[in-house]
Design a protein around this motif. Sequence first.
Motif, PDB file in Angstrom:
ATOM      1  N   TYR A   5       0.845  -1.189   0.000  1.00 29.43           N
ATOM      2  CA  TYR A   5       0.000   0.000   0.000  1.00 29.43           C
ATOM      3  C   TYR A   5       0.882   1.240   0.000  1.00 29.43           C
ATOM      4  CZ  TYR A   5      -3.601  -3.348   0.898  1.00 29.43           C
ATOM      5  OH  TYR A   5      -4.439  -4.420   0.773  1.00 29.43           O
ATOM      6  N   LEU A   6       0.595   2.130  -0.935  1.00 28.29           N
ATOM      7  CA  LEU A   6       1.307   3.387  -1.044  1.00 28.29           C
ATOM      8  C   LEU A   6       0.577   4.435  -0.226  1.00 28.29           C
ATOM      9  CD1 LEU A   6       3.472   5.196  -2.394  1.00 28.29           C
ATOM     10  CD2 LEU A   6       1.818   5.565  -4.251  1.00 28.29           C
ATOM     11  N   VAL A  51       5.660   2.993   1.636  1.00 26.86           N
ATOM     12  CA  VAL A  51       4.984   1.757   1.240  1.00 26.86           C
ATOM     13  C   VAL A  51       4.911   0.852   2.456  1.00 26.86           C
ATOM     14  CG1 VAL A  51       5.053  -0.272  -0.254  1.00 26.86           C
ATOM     15  CG2 VAL A  51       5.794   1.953  -1.142  1.00 26.86           C
ATOM     16  N   TYR A  80      -3.333   3.963  -1.016  1.00 23.63           N
ATOM     17  CA  TYR A  80      -3.687   3.255  -2.244  1.00 23.63           C
ATOM     18  C   TYR A  80      -3.146   1.832  -2.205  1.00 23.63           C
ATOM     19  CZ  TYR A  80      -4.160   8.037  -4.058  1.00 23.63           C
ATOM     20  OH  TYR A  80      -4.498   9.342  -4.248  1.00 23.63           O
ATOM     21  N   GLU A  81      -3.961   0.851  -2.618  1.00 22.61           N
ATOM     22  CA  GLU A  81      -3.394  -0.476  -2.852  1.00 22.61           C
ATOM     23  C   GLU A  81      -2.532  -0.356  -4.098  1.00 22.61           C
ATOM     24  OE1 GLU A  81      -4.583  -5.139  -3.484  1.00 22.61           O
ATOM     25  OE2 GLU A  81      -6.114  -3.736  -2.810  1.00 22.61           O
ATOM     26  N   TRP A  82      -1.314  -0.869  -4.012  1.00 23.96           N
ATOM     27  CA  TRP A  82      -0.348  -0.655  -5.088  1.00 23.96           C
ATOM     28  C   TRP A  82       0.065  -1.981  -5.673  1.00 23.96           C
ATOM     29  CZ3 TRP A  82       5.124   1.825  -4.488  1.00 23.96           C
ATOM     30  CH2 TRP A  82       5.499   2.406  -5.701  1.00 23.96           C
ATOM     31  N   GLU A  83      -0.278  -2.198  -6.915  1.00 29.70           N
ATOM     32  CA  GLU A  83       0.134  -3.403  -7.624  1.00 29.70           C
ATOM     33  C   GLU A  83       1.344  -3.042  -8.471  1.00 29.70           C
ATOM     34  OE1 GLU A  83      -1.727  -5.936 -11.184  1.00 29.70           O
ATOM     35  OE2 GLU A  83      -2.984  -5.855  -9.387  1.00 29.70           O
TER      36      GLU A  83
END
Length: 88
Positions: A5-6, A51, A80-83
């Motif tokens: 997560y950012l 992160v 933000y969920e970060w992929e």
Amino acid sequence: MTRKYLVMAMRTPNFDAATIEPHRRFLDALLERGQLQESGKFTDGSGGAYVILAESLDAAREIAFTDPVHTSGSSELTVYEWEIAVSA
């Protein structure tokens, strides 16, 4: 499953430099618990990002929203969920 997560931390007009050291201790504690992957400030002085690793977006928000820069009103946090698509 742990996800990345950012956390974007943007300074507010109420920013207080006294929150920087408690914020660093907060990040150090996350690092010690294996929940922080990386962090840094923006060179323009507008804020920074980090992160974190968590099981869900709600869990990531729960962690991030205890950050002293957030609880003091010095920064507004967005998580933000970060992929990750590409990584070195």
